[in-house]
Design a protein around this motif. Structure first.
Motif, PDB file in Angstrom:
ATOM      1  N   GLU A   1      80.079 -58.037 -35.919  1.00 45.46           N
ATOM      2  CA  GLU A   1      81.029 -58.865 -36.654  1.00 45.46           C
ATOM      3  C   GLU A   1      80.841 -58.697 -38.158  1.00 45.46           C
ATOM      4  OE1 GLU A   1      83.596 -60.658 -35.520  1.00 45.46           O
ATOM      5  OE2 GLU A   1      83.121 -59.877 -33.543  1.00 45.46           O
ATOM      6  N   MET A   2      79.587 -58.655 -38.592  1.00 46.56           N
ATOM      7  CA  MET A   2      79.303 -58.470 -40.008  1.00 46.56           C
ATOM      8  C   MET A   2      79.828 -57.113 -40.476  1.00 46.56           C
ATOM      9  SD  MET A   2      75.650 -58.218 -41.962  1.00 46.56           S
ATOM     10  CE  MET A   2      75.291 -56.613 -41.323  1.00 46.56           C
ATOM     11  N   MET A   3      79.588 -56.076 -39.677  1.00 47.65           N
ATOM     12  CA  MET A   3      80.027 -54.739 -40.059  1.00 47.65           C
ATOM     13  C   MET A   3      81.556 -54.622 -40.044  1.00 47.65           C
ATOM     14  SD  MET A   3      77.516 -53.149 -41.114  1.00 47.65           S
ATOM     15  CE  MET A   3      78.372 -51.620 -41.378  1.00 47.65           C
ATOM     16  N   ARG A   4      82.204 -55.356 -39.165  1.00 45.11           N
ATOM     17  CA  ARG A   4      83.674 -55.353 -39.122  1.00 45.11           C
ATOM     18  C   ARG A   4      84.240 -55.843 -40.456  1.00 45.11           C
ATOM     19  NH1 ARG A   4      86.942 -59.625 -35.512  1.00 45.11           N
ATOM     20  NH2 ARG A   4      88.954 -59.327 -36.467  1.00 45.11           N
ATOM     21  N   ILE A   5      83.682 -56.931 -40.972  1.00 44.20           N
ATOM     22  CA  ILE A   5      84.158 -57.479 -42.239  1.00 44.20           C
ATOM     23  C   ILE A   5      83.798 -56.552 -43.396  1.00 44.20           C
ATOM     24  CG2 ILE A   5      83.903 -59.407 -43.848  1.00 44.20           C
ATOM     25  CD1 ILE A   5      83.546 -61.168 -41.333  1.00 44.20           C
ATOM     26  N   MET A   6      82.587 -56.013 -43.368  1.00 37.45           N
ATOM     27  CA  MET A   6      82.181 -55.107 -44.446  1.00 37.45           C
ATOM     28  C   MET A   6      83.040 -53.843 -44.450  1.00 37.45           C
ATOM     29  SD  MET A   6      78.072 -55.679 -44.541  1.00 37.45           S
ATOM     30  CE  MET A   6      77.816 -54.669 -45.958  1.00 37.45           C
ATOM     31  N   ASN A   7      83.456 -53.368 -43.284  1.00 39.71           N
ATOM     32  CA  ASN A   7      84.351 -52.210 -43.226  1.00 39.71           C
ATOM     33  C   ASN A   7      85.735 -52.542 -43.777  1.00 39.71           C
ATOM     34  OD1 ASN A   7      82.545 -50.326 -42.226  1.00 39.71           O
ATOM     35  ND2 ASN A   7      82.962 -50.867 -40.104  1.00 39.71           N
ATOM     36  N   LEU A   8      86.221 -53.756 -43.520  1.00 33.80           N
ATOM     37  CA  LEU A   8      87.498 -54.182 -44.100  1.00 33.80           C
ATOM     38  C   LEU A   8      87.410 -54.196 -45.627  1.00 33.80           C
ATOM     39  CD1 LEU A   8      88.536 -57.137 -41.750  1.00 33.80           C
ATOM     40  CD2 LEU A   8      89.706 -54.945 -42.009  1.00 33.80           C
ATOM     41  N   LEU A   9      86.303 -54.733 -46.148  1.00 39.75           N
ATOM     42  CA  LEU A   9      86.119 -54.786 -47.604  1.00 39.75           C
ATOM     43  C   LEU A   9      85.993 -53.386 -48.187  1.00 39.75           C
ATOM     44  CD1 LEU A   9      83.651 -57.790 -47.834  1.00 39.75           C
ATOM     45  CD2 LEU A   9      86.050 -57.758 -48.529  1.00 39.75           C
ATOM     46  N   ARG A  10      85.241 -52.541 -47.520  1.00 43.44           N
ATOM     47  CA  ARG A  10      85.068 -51.172 -48.009  1.00 43.44           C
ATOM     48  C   ARG A  10      86.398 -50.423 -47.987  1.00 43.44           C
ATOM     49  NH1 ARG A  10      81.801 -47.004 -44.586  1.00 43.44           N
ATOM     50  NH2 ARG A  10      83.521 -47.630 -43.310  1.00 43.44           N
ATOM     51  N   GLY A  11      87.187 -50.633 -46.932  1.00 48.76           N
ATOM     52  CA  GLY A  11      88.496 -49.995 -46.853  1.00 48.76           C
ATOM     53  C   GLY A  11      89.436 -50.435 -47.962  1.00 48.76           C
ATOM     54  N   ALA A  12      89.246 -51.660 -48.437  1.00 46.28           N
ATOM     55  CA  ALA A  12      90.072 -52.181 -49.536  1.00 46.28           C
ATOM     56  C   ALA A  12      89.533 -51.749 -50.903  1.00 46.28           C
ATOM     57  CB  ALA A  12      90.142 -53.695 -49.456  1.00 46.28           C
ATOM     58  N   GLY A  13      88.384 -51.103 -50.939  1.00 43.51           N
ATOM     59  CA  GLY A  13      87.838 -50.611 -52.204  1.00 43.51           C
ATOM     60  C   GLY A  13      86.740 -51.463 -52.792  1.00 43.51           C
ATOM     61  N   TYR A  14      86.326 -52.517 -52.092  1.00 43.42           N
ATOM     62  CA  TYR A  14      85.242 -53.373 -52.583  1.00 43.42           C
ATOM     63  C   TYR A  14      83.915 -52.830 -52.060  1.00 43.42           C
ATOM     64  CZ  TYR A  14      88.940 -56.519 -53.960  1.00 43.42           C
ATOM     65  OH  TYR A  14      90.055 -57.055 -54.548  1.00 43.42           O
ATOM     66  N   LEU A  15      83.195 -52.129 -52.917  1.00 39.27           N
ATOM     67  CA  LEU A  15      81.953 -51.477 -52.512  1.00 39.27           C
ATOM     68  C   LEU A  15      80.712 -52.247 -52.927  1.00 39.27           C
ATOM     69  CD1 LEU A  15      82.951 -47.808 -53.373  1.00 39.27           C
ATOM     70  CD2 LEU A  15      83.198 -49.014 -51.201  1.00 39.27           C
ATOM     71  N   LYS A  16      80.870 -53.246 -53.776  1.00 43.26           N
ATOM     72  CA  LYS A  16      79.727 -54.035 -54.241  1.00 43.26           C
ATOM     73  C   LYS A  16      79.675 -55.337 -53.444  1.00 43.26           C
ATOM     74  CE  LYS A  16      79.689 -52.088 -58.848  1.00 43.26           C
ATOM     75  NZ  LYS A  16      79.732 -52.377 -60.270  1.00 43.26           N
ATOM     76  N   ILE A  17      78.867 -55.328 -52.395  1.00 47.58           N
ATOM     77  CA  ILE A  17      78.739 -56.490 -51.523  1.00 47.58           C
ATOM     78  C   ILE A  17      77.284 -56.916 -51.529  1.00 47.58           C
ATOM     79  CG2 ILE A  17      79.039 -57.371 -49.183  1.00 47.58           C
ATOM     80  CD1 ILE A  17      81.102 -55.110 -48.788  1.00 47.58           C
ATOM     81  N   GLY A  18      77.048 -58.167 -51.898  1.00 48.52           N
ATOM     82  CA  GLY A  18      75.697 -58.702 -51.909  1.00 48.52           C
ATOM     83  C   GLY A  18      75.498 -59.617 -50.714  1.00 48.52           C
ATOM     84  N   LEU A  19      74.479 -59.337 -49.911  1.00 47.01           N
ATOM     85  CA  LEU A  19      74.177 -60.189 -48.765  1.00 47.01           C
ATOM     86  C   LEU A  19      73.288 -61.333 -49.238  1.00 47.01           C
ATOM     87  CD1 LEU A  19      73.513 -57.451 -46.075  1.00 47.01           C
ATOM     88  CD2 LEU A  19      75.597 -58.737 -46.485  1.00 47.01           C
ATOM     89  N   VAL A  20      73.681 -62.541 -48.916  1.00 44.75           N
ATOM     90  CA  VAL A  20      72.970 -63.728 -49.373  1.00 44.75           C
ATOM     91  C   VAL A  20      72.011 -64.171 -48.281  1.00 44.75           C
ATOM     92  CG1 VAL A  20      73.225 -66.108 -50.148  1.00 44.75           C
ATOM     93  CG2 VAL A  20      74.941 -64.398 -50.771  1.00 44.75           C
ATOM     94  N   GLY A  21      70.771 -64.458 -48.677  1.00 48.94           N
ATOM     95  CA  GLY A  21      69.752 -64.914 -47.736  1.00 48.94           C
ATOM     96  C   GLY A  21      69.005 -66.107 -48.293  1.00 48.94           C
ATOM     97  N   LEU A  22      67.855 -66.347 -47.717  1.00 47.96           N
ATOM     98  CA  LEU A  22      67.018 -67.469 -48.129  1.00 47.96           C
ATOM     99  C   LEU A  22      66.185 -67.103 -49.351  1.00 47.96           C
ATOM    100  CD1 LEU A  22      65.785 -68.496 -44.594  1.00 47.96           C
ATOM    101  CD2 LEU A  22      67.616 -69.534 -45.912  1.00 47.96           C
ATOM    102  N   ASP A  23      65.812 -68.121 -50.141  1.00 49.83           N
ATOM    103  CA  ASP A  23      65.033 -67.878 -51.359  1.00 49.83           C
ATOM    104  C   ASP A  23      63.533 -67.934 -51.126  1.00 49.83           C
ATOM    105  OD1 ASP A  23      67.192 -67.461 -52.976  1.00 49.83           O
ATOM    106  OD2 ASP A  23      67.350 -69.557 -53.577  1.00 49.83           O
ATOM    107  N   GLN A  24      63.064 -68.805 -50.252  1.00 46.29           N
ATOM    108  CA  GLN A  24      61.636 -69.036 -50.095  1.00 46.29           C
ATOM    109  C   GLN A  24      61.079 -68.279 -48.897  1.00 46.29           C
ATOM    110  OE1 GLN A  24      59.833 -70.759 -52.246  1.00 46.29           O
ATOM    111  NE2 GLN A  24      61.641 -71.224 -53.470  1.00 46.29           N
TER     112      GLN A  24
END
Length: 142
Positions: A113-136
């Motif tokens: 599911e994550m890769m499906r969305i990232m492929n949609l973004l990449r196909g639209a030209g958005y190559l700068k994607i930051g994955l958000v995680g935990l800080d501590q």
């Protein structure tokens, strides 16, 4: 007197393809892949440390895309559909493809599911994607 026609009849051309060189090349490639694939797969379990550095000032409003456990997609606080993703991202970024899109994903969401969305973004030209995680680092142990 020599009959040339009889020699031509005996020496007919063979119209079959010689596959021996092809098989030789394929066997060499198979051996190369058998040797290199185990080297390419890294199977080392790591417990990566969390980064605890000072937070930097944001110069603009970040574009935050979220995917929850029910596979619902959110842009900021607004729920959007998968079909409208590219259109809504274009509006939020004003079609600036250099903006980093911060992508938050629930822990229970499958990788596909994550890769499906990232492929949609990449196909639209958005190559700068930051994955958000935990800080501590303590949050990883839970």
């Amino acid at each position: 007197m020599m009959n040339l026609d009889s020699k031509d009849e005996q020496q007919e051309e063979i119209s079959e393809i010689n596959v021996t060189p092809f098989i030789d090349v394929m066997l060499v490639l198979l051996i190369i892949f058998m040797v290199t694939i185990p080297l390419a797969t890294v199977n080392i379990p790591l417990n990566l440390p969390a980064i605890s550095e000072e937070k930097q000032e944001n110069t603009g409003t970040p574009v935050i895309l979220s995917l929850d456990a029910q596979k619902q997609l959110f842009l900021g606080n607004d729920q959007i559909s998968f079909e409208d993703l590219v259109e809504k991202i274009d509006i939020a970024t004003q079609k600036n493809k250099d903006i980093v899109i911060f992508f938050r994903i629930d822990n229970s969401v499958q990788y596909e599911e994550m890769m499906r969305i990232m492929n949609l973004l990449r196909g639209a030209g958005y190559l700068k994607i930051g994955l958000v995680g935990l800080d501590q680092a303590t949050d990883y142990a839970k």
